[in-house]
Design a protein around this motif. Structure first.
Motif, PDB file in Angstrom:
ATOM      1  N   LEU A 129       6.226  14.167   9.076  1.00 31.43           N
ATOM      2  CA  LEU A 129       5.658  12.896   8.655  1.00 31.43           C
ATOM      3  C   LEU A 129       4.649  13.096   7.533  1.00 31.43           C
ATOM      4  CD1 LEU A 129       5.103  11.201  12.153  1.00 31.43           C
ATOM      5  CD2 LEU A 129       6.914  10.691  10.511  1.00 31.43           C
ATOM      6  N   ALA A 130       3.851  14.169   7.626  1.00 30.99           N
ATOM      7  CA  ALA A 130       2.865  14.446   6.584  1.00 30.99           C
ATOM      8  C   ALA A 130       3.532  14.745   5.254  1.00 30.99           C
ATOM      9  CB  ALA A 130       1.981  15.619   7.011  1.00 30.99           C
ATOM     10  N   TYR A 131       4.638  15.487   5.279  1.00 31.94           N
ATOM     11  CA  TYR A 131       5.352  15.799   4.036  1.00 31.94           C
ATOM     12  C   TYR A 131       5.827  14.521   3.352  1.00 31.94           C
ATOM     13  CZ  TYR A 131       8.728  17.896   0.841  1.00 31.94           C
ATOM     14  OH  TYR A 131       9.418  18.268  -0.296  1.00 31.94           O
ATOM     15  N   ASN A 132       6.239  13.543   4.142  1.00 31.53           N
ATOM     16  CA  ASN A 132       6.828  12.315   3.607  1.00 31.53           C
ATOM     17  C   ASN A 132       5.822  11.200   3.389  1.00 31.53           C
ATOM     18  OD1 ASN A 132       9.997  12.542   3.571  1.00 31.53           O
ATOM     19  ND2 ASN A 132       9.323  13.636   5.398  1.00 31.53           N
ATOM     20  N   ASP A 133       4.542  11.474   3.507  1.00 29.64           N
ATOM     21  CA  ASP A 133       3.512  10.448   3.316  1.00 29.64           C
ATOM     22  C   ASP A 133       3.747   9.728   1.985  1.00 29.64           C
ATOM     23  OD1 ASP A 133       1.217   8.952   2.875  1.00 29.64           O
ATOM     24  OD2 ASP A 133      -0.144  10.511   3.582  1.00 29.64           O
ATOM     25  N   PRO A 134       4.013   8.427   2.001  1.00 29.80           N
ATOM     26  CA  PRO A 134       4.315   7.719   0.753  1.00 29.80           C
ATOM     27  C   PRO A 134       3.147   7.648  -0.219  1.00 29.80           C
ATOM     28  CG  PRO A 134       5.023   6.455   2.672  1.00 29.80           C
ATOM     29  CD  PRO A 134       4.157   7.549   3.173  1.00 29.80           C
ATOM     30  N   PRO A 161       0.799  -1.216   0.000  1.00 31.32           N
ATOM     31  CA  PRO A 161       0.000   0.000   0.000  1.00 31.32           C
ATOM     32  C   PRO A 161       0.831   1.265   0.000  1.00 31.32           C
ATOM     33  CG  PRO A 161       0.103  -0.885   2.214  1.00 31.32           C
ATOM     34  CD  PRO A 161       0.816  -1.876   1.323  1.00 31.32           C
ATOM     35  N   LEU A 162       2.086   1.157   0.360  1.00 31.81           N
ATOM     36  CA  LEU A 162       2.877   2.366   0.538  1.00 31.81           C
ATOM     37  C   LEU A 162       3.660   2.673  -0.713  1.00 31.81           C
ATOM     38  CD1 LEU A 162       4.030   1.811   4.191  1.00 31.81           C
ATOM     39  CD2 LEU A 162       2.070   3.049   3.339  1.00 31.81           C
ATOM     40  N   ARG A 163       2.926   2.777  -1.812  1.00 33.35           N
ATOM     41  CA  ARG A 163       3.563   3.095  -3.065  1.00 33.35           C
ATOM     42  C   ARG A 163       3.774   4.605  -3.136  1.00 33.35           C
ATOM     43  NH1 ARG A 163      -1.364   4.107  -1.719  1.00 33.35           N
ATOM     44  NH2 ARG A 163      -2.554   5.350  -3.171  1.00 33.35           N
ATOM     45  N   HIS A 164       4.690   5.029  -3.983  1.00 34.30           N
ATOM     46  CA  HIS A 164       4.884   6.445  -4.207  1.00 34.30           C
ATOM     47  C   HIS A 164       4.347   6.794  -5.575  1.00 34.30           C
ATOM     48  CE1 HIS A 164       6.342   9.977  -2.425  1.00 34.30           C
ATOM     49  NE2 HIS A 164       7.238   9.379  -1.680  1.00 34.30           N
ATOM     50  N   PRO A 165       3.484   7.805  -5.704  1.00 37.48           N
ATOM     51  CA  PRO A 165       2.918   8.119  -7.015  1.00 37.48           C
ATOM     52  C   PRO A 165       3.967   8.539  -8.031  1.00 37.48           C
ATOM     53  CG  PRO A 165       2.331   9.792  -5.378  1.00 37.48           C
ATOM     54  CD  PRO A 165       2.988   8.664  -4.651  1.00 37.48           C
TER      55      PRO A 165
END
Length: 573
Positions: A544-549, A4-8
């Motif tokens: 943490l919000a900035y780095n949300d994957p 689920p932790l893909r990066h767009p």
């Protein structure tokens, strides 16, 4: 289950932040091509030295797979003439401030340990997308500290840097809480009022999804190498973060009156479904689901039903979990303070307050009629209207019932000749919920209906809202020709990057036009303050919000034209 932790996109390859010279050069070139607004003139550069708003400095990533944050260059105001109104020379010397206020939105003060949360649906794919990717966030337990940090920043901005006008009020445009729980709403009101706040629920120890398991799709700040956040995206360890997120603190409290607006997360469980008996039992009970128990096809079907607001699958899910708990649910401490409250109770709770005004916009008439819409007049010649766009049938997006739509039409007609601002949670584009409202024989009114209504009442100059978690400023020119129309001002969320609010100031330019200035502000915590203190917790949340994957920073920031802007509009009289 797919990762689920893909990066767009490969965000680590494109850190945010241009130099001021590059930014101004680029916007000037685009302006010459007619593609963007023009940078504000030099007369306002003096305001860019105070450090209080993003005009003087912004917060940017510093590069790497996991990006730390730092101060970056400020962003100038951009002039927008999209409604066909051209700025007249010398208006900065003639203009008079009519109203200066602050907009907060989507604060999502939440109980991260609540059994009524749907974190386990975050990684469920449907047709290659993840429609509930907001069901879990690495920073979600820190929302009370972010709101308090924003309040502290607003209290430093009680006088406009543009005009010296006083800050008249603050308005929170919906999704003030996350899960229509009584304890969340009390935390929210107490933070805005000021004083002691204890954001704990359940037992003495942390009982949420970020501890006590090794599920890869949850960030475990004590041991991140057990999850995809740490292994794939280099999220750091923050030992003690979860316990600190439950610590009591003293909130500053807003120094100005504040007003409330209902959002879908204030009126629906997780912003999507009504407060069914089964969900009420889940919220206050001893069972917390941490993993979805069924296979991919059932997960997808369940999620589709949830997005449609269909309550049917919930009873089956809870009955199954109550008898097959192993591996998919844990026992937690029951807590009656997590009870799901009704629409009427949500409004009524705003009368138990130390802040002003009592009721925070809601009146005895709202209590008597169980309606969530009202008006207030903050200054001579200014009229404000607050709408309730939540559909109690279900669904994240909104609509208006016919009775409210008729009330709005009548109110705008009665206030003809008065500059009017309308506030709601949903945008024109997300007022698209076609589900009928309970006990309402009329079909719901949608965004296109509201747009036409505003065009019919040219005193409406701005529609101010949230919901999208993205900064956006949209011109709605009237089909009747250049000049008429209104501006839609959509401000991002506190729970997601960029964790910002917006100052809005309305000026009369004394030439037949108004200027509406929008100024983004960051909360008071410095970008490099990762300590387990109230300010440090707000700083960690932003990082943490900035780095949300699951979301690139631009998803929330918007484009430069959506942030620091001067919006021109013709006066209607």
């Amino acid at each position: 289950m797919e990762n689920p932790l893909r990066h767009p996109v490969g965000r680590a390859m494109r850190p945010r932040g241009l130099s001021r010279r590059a930014f101004l050069k680029g916007t000037a070139a685009l302006a010459a091509a007619g593609l963007v607004g023009v940078p504000e003139r030099a007369w306002r550069q003096a305001w860019a030295t105070t450090g209080s708003t993003t005009v003087s400095r912004t917060i940017v990533g510093t590069g790497g797979t996991y990006q730390r944050l730092a101060w970056g260059p400020g962003e100038p105001y951009l002039l927008r003439e999209d409604l066909g109104v051209v700025g007249q020379p010398g208006r900065e010397l003639r203009r008079v401030s009519l109203l200066h206020f602050a907009q907060l939105s989507d604060t999502h003060v939440l109980d991260a340990q609540s059994p009524a949360r749907f974190e386990y649906l975050d990684p469920v794919p449907i047709n290659g997308t993840y429609p509930l990717s907001s069901a879990f966030r690495a920073q979600e337990m820190l929302t009370p500290f972010v709101l308090d940090s924003m309040v502290r920043q607003l209290n430093l901005l009680l006088t406009s840097e543009l005009s010296d006008a006083p800050l008249a009020f603050a308005i929170n445009t919906g999704d003030t809480t996350d899960n229509r729980q009584h304890n969340e709403l009390r935390w929210l009101i107490d933070i805005l009022d000021g004083g002691a706040v204890d954001p704990r629920s359940g037992g003495a120890a942390y009982e949420g999804v970020q501890k006590g398991n090794t599920l890869a799709y949850y960030y475990h700040p004590d041991h991140p190498l057990v999850d995809a956040y740490g292994r794939l995206h280099d999220f750091p360890a923050y030992p003690g973060l979860l316990e600190s997120g439950e610590s009591a603190f003293t909130a500053a409290g807003l120094a100005v009156p504040w007003y409330a607006v209902l959002g879908n997360h204030d009126g629906l469980v997780q912003g999507t479904v009504p407060a069914l008996d089964v969900l009420q039992r889940l919220a206050t009970g001893p069972i917390k689901i941490i993993a979805f128990p069924f296979g991919p096809e059932q997960r997808a079907r369940f999620t589709r039903d949830l997005l449609r607001g269909d309550p049917a699958p919930w009873r089956q899910l809870l009955e199954w979990v109550e008898t097959h708990r192993q591996g998919v649910a844990v026992l937690v401490t029951p807590d009656e303070r997590r009870r799901l409250i009704s629409h009427h109770e949500w409004i009524g709770e705003h009368f138990t307050t130390r802040g002003q005004p009592v009721g925070h916009g809601f009146t005895q008439q709202n209590l008597d009629s169980d309606t969530g819409y009202y008006t207030f007049d903050p200054a001579p010649g200014l009229h404000c209207v607050v709408l309730d766009t939540v559909n109690p049938t279900g669904g994240a997006d909104g609509n208006l019932d016919q009775a409210q739509f008729d009330w709005l039409d009548a109110d705008l007609a009665a206030n003809a000749g008065t500059i009017t601002l309308v506030f709601a949670h949903h945008t024109i584009g997300t007022l698209d919920n076609a589900l009928p409202r309970p006990n309402d024989p009329e079909p719901p009114r949608l965004g296109a209906d509201l747009e036409r209504l505003f065009w019919a009442h040219p005193d409406v100059v701005a529609f101010v809202n949230g919901h999208t978690h993205r900064n956006a400023v949209i011109a709605h020119p009237s089909p009747d020709g250049p000049g008429p129309g209104f501006w839609e001002i959509n401000t991002a969320a506190h729970i997601d990057w960029p964790e910002q609010s917006r100052l809005i100031e309305v000026f009369d330019n004394a030439d037949g036009t108004l200027s509406i200035f929008g100024t983004m502000i960051d909360h008071a915590a410095a970008p490099d303050e990762p300590a387990l203190t109230p300010a440090g917790l707000a700083s960690i949340s932003r990082e943490l919000a900035y780095n949300d994957p699951q979301h690139a920073p631009v998803d929330g920031s918007g484009e430069p034209l959506d942030r620091n802007v001067e919006l021109l509009i013709a006066r209607a009289w």
